[in-house]
Design an enzyme around this catalytic site. Structure first.
Site, short mmCIF file in Angstrom:
data_model
loop_
_atom_site.label_atom_id
_atom_site.label_comp_id
_atom_site.label_asym_id
_atom_site.label_seq_id
_atom_site.Cartn_x
_atom_site.Cartn_y
_atom_site.Cartn_z
CG ASP A 51 -16.72 -68.91 7.30
OD1 ASP A 51 -17.87 -69.00 6.84
OD2 ASP A 51 -15.83 -68.21 6.80
CE1 TYR A 66 -11.71 -66.05 3.01
CE2 TYR A 66 -12.16 -67.64 4.73
CZ TYR A 66 -12.49 -66.49 4.07
OH TYR A 66 -13.59 -65.77 4.45
CG HIS A 80 -15.79 -65.40 -1.14
ND1 HIS A 80 -14.63 -66.07 -0.86
CD2 HIS A 80 -15.88 -64.42 -0.21
CE1 HIS A 80 -14.04 -65.54 0.20
NE2 HIS A 80 -14.78 -64.53 0.61
CE LYS A 131 -17.13 -67.22 3.53
NZ LYS A 131 -15.99 -67.87 4.21
#
Length: 281
Positions: free
Chosen positions: A47, A52, A109, A77
């Site tokens: 994931d 990120y 997200h 996401k």
């Protein structure tokens, strides 16, 4: 049951019951090595997210693993986009960075980013259409959401041609967000649990420490086993090889009913989820 066992999503796709989380794993060797170790430990569900900033490193680790694409489940996401065009472009960039032709799961997200308030309904409808077209083009298998409450999901369900099959929310013994979980169940939406270990805060909860001693397991193993008992899909994250392996060594014991109830009663012991309509991003 094992790390490669699966839940069946509402659209028929299979998703491994435990995923490997990569939030706060720094791009570069940290993210690369953590995913490498996770895959070596048996994880097949990774994931990540555009926000990120580590998709490139994760993509390299996946490629270098030599594991067949069909044997992996990859989630990413969509971050702060507001239009169909932006969402489509973001998907293409994620695919490129991850070095894959498709992702198994693509999520919105956050339901109501600060930049697009108060009209999150229109924003979510616009980007959902792009996600649906990603499914139709074969670039995405399943689509869903993250951090959505009922008030965000209801208007999306009204316009969605392809229904969300996952809602990834913060879930751990300190905050199960039961109202959202029940809404998810009523609409055949699987609850994925990010920060299942409370970003480390749950390790200081005495009741969990006592249960760990009782079962001869770590606090993390107790909590992740509890997550599965509740029907959640946990996404534990670590950057340490030993802990990454420990976090999937959770299938050889069963919590007693009274202990499950005790863990259920730990609300507020290690923090609560943020209100997505009030976050400062």
């Amino acid at each position: 049951m094992s790390v490669t066992h699966t839940y069946t999503l509402a659209n028929g796709y299979k998703i491994p019951v435990v995923g490997f989380g990569t939030w706060q794993s720094k791009d570069g060797e940290e993210a690369y090595n953590s995913v490498k170790w996770a895959l070596e430990s048996g994880y097949r569900h990774i994931d990540t997210a555009e926000a990120y900033g580590n998709e490139d490193s994760i993509g390299r680790a996946i490629k270098d693993s030599g594991i067949a694409r069909k044997d992996l489940f990859i989630t990413t996401k969509l971050w702060g986009t507001n239009s169909y065009e932006e969402a489509s472009a973001a998907l293409e960039k994620s695919l490129k960075d991850l070095q894959v032709d498709y992702v198994d799961l693509f999520l919105i997200h956050w339901p109501n980013p600060k930049a697009f308030r108060p009209d999150f309904v229109t924003r979510n409808a616009n980007i959902w259409k792009a996600m649906e077209d990603g499914v139709k083009a074969g670039k995405v298998h399943s689509i869903g959401v993250s951090n959505f409450h009922e008030r965000h999901l209801l208007p999306l369900l009204e316009v969605a041609e392809i229904k969300p099959v996952v809602n990834q929310i913060l879930v751990n013994p300190s905050d199960q967000q039961l109202g959202i979980v029940e809404f998810n169940k009523a609409h055949d939406i699987l609850t994925e649990a990010y920060s299942p270990l409370g970003t480390g805060k749950i390790f200081g909860v005495k009741e969990l420490q006592d249960l760990a001693k009782k079962y001869g397991k770590s606090v993390a193993q107790i909590v992740l086993n509890w997550q599965l008992e509740k029907g959640y899909l946990p996404l534990p994250k670590s950057i340490h090889a030993e802990r990454i392996a420990q976090n999937v060594d959770i299938f050889d014991f069963k919590l007693e009913a009274g202990d499950v109830e005790q863990i259920d009663g730990l609300h507020g012991k290690a923090g609560l989820a943020k209100n997505p309509d009030e976050v400062d991003f």
